[in-house]
Motif scaffolding. Structure first.
Motif, PDB file in Angstrom:
ATOM      1  N   HIS A  47       0.238  -1.229  -0.137  1.00 25.62           N
ATOM      2  CA  HIS A  47       0.119  -0.125  -0.086  1.00 25.62           C
ATOM      3  C   HIS A  47       0.725   1.514  -0.193  1.00 25.62           C
ATOM      4  CE1 HIS A  47       0.431   0.999   4.171  1.00 25.62           C
ATOM      5  NE2 HIS A  47       0.473  -0.668   4.378  1.00 25.62           N
ATOM      6  N   MET A  55       1.994   4.620   8.375  1.00 23.99           N
ATOM      7  CA  MET A  55       2.459   4.628   7.635  1.00 23.99           C
ATOM      8  C   MET A  55       3.363   6.147   6.428  1.00 23.99           C
ATOM      9  SD  MET A  55       0.614   1.400   7.588  1.00 23.99           S
ATOM     10  CE  MET A  55       0.825   0.634   9.602  1.00 23.99           C
ATOM     11  N   MET A  59       4.332   0.727   0.863  1.00 21.74           N
ATOM     12  CA  MET A  59       5.248  -0.436   2.231  1.00 21.74           C
ATOM     13  C   MET A  59       4.280  -1.594   1.824  1.00 21.74           C
ATOM     14  SD  MET A  59       4.047  -0.308   5.813  1.00 21.74           S
ATOM     15  CE  MET A  59       4.410   1.744   6.032  1.00 21.74           C
ATOM     16  N   MET A  61       2.938  -5.371   4.193  1.00 23.64           N
ATOM     17  CA  MET A  61       3.067  -5.590   5.015  1.00 23.64           C
ATOM     18  C   MET A  61       2.059  -6.106   6.114  1.00 23.64           C
ATOM     19  SD  MET A  61       1.627  -2.036   7.000  1.00 23.64           S
ATOM     20  CE  MET A  61       0.903  -3.372   8.986  1.00 23.64           C
ATOM     21  N   TYR A  63      -1.494  -7.969   7.320  1.00 24.08           N
ATOM     22  CA  TYR A  63      -2.498  -7.696   8.272  1.00 24.08           C
ATOM     23  C   TYR A  63      -3.166  -9.037   8.703  1.00 24.08           C
ATOM     24  CZ  TYR A  63      -1.935  -2.715   6.626  1.00 24.08           C
ATOM     25  OH  TYR A  63      -1.447  -2.035   6.651  1.00 24.08           O
TER      26      TYR A  63
END
Ligand SMILES: [Cu+2]
Length: 100
Positions: A47, A55, A59, A61, A63
């Protein structure tokens, strides 16, 4: 010099987090599905900057998802918009839908 930048960034981050707590609702983030792990109830999203989550940089990541059914509505490669909240052990996607 680097130290000053670091302090400034830390201040900006903590201010961002404080703002996020107040304005968490309706902060949709654009992302792309990179991986889905239904067994673990997790999704990997790439995103862009998500200031509502503190943020500042794009990045990728992992979730958790609030509802496992959310993982059945998307597939790897889909563009999505989502909202997430920070919990004690990471971030949880609270809403997600395919981007048009
Ligand atoms: Cu992130």
């Amino acid at each position: 010099m680097n130290r000053i930048i670091g302090i400034t960034a830390a201040l900006a981050l903590s201010m961002g987090l404080a703002t996020a707590t107040l304005a968490a609702e309706g902060a949709a983030i654009s992302g792309e599905v990179k991986k889905i792990d239904e067994g673990a109830g997790k999704i990997t999203l790439r995103h862009g900057p998500a200031k509502s989550l503190g943020m500042e940089e794009p990045m990728t990541m992992v979730y958790r998802v609030k509802d496992p059914a959310m993982l059945k509505q998307v597939k790897v490669g889909d563009k999505v918009t989502f909202e997430a909240e920070e919990g004690t052990s990471g971030y949880t996607v609270t809403r997600m839908q395919k981007a048009k």
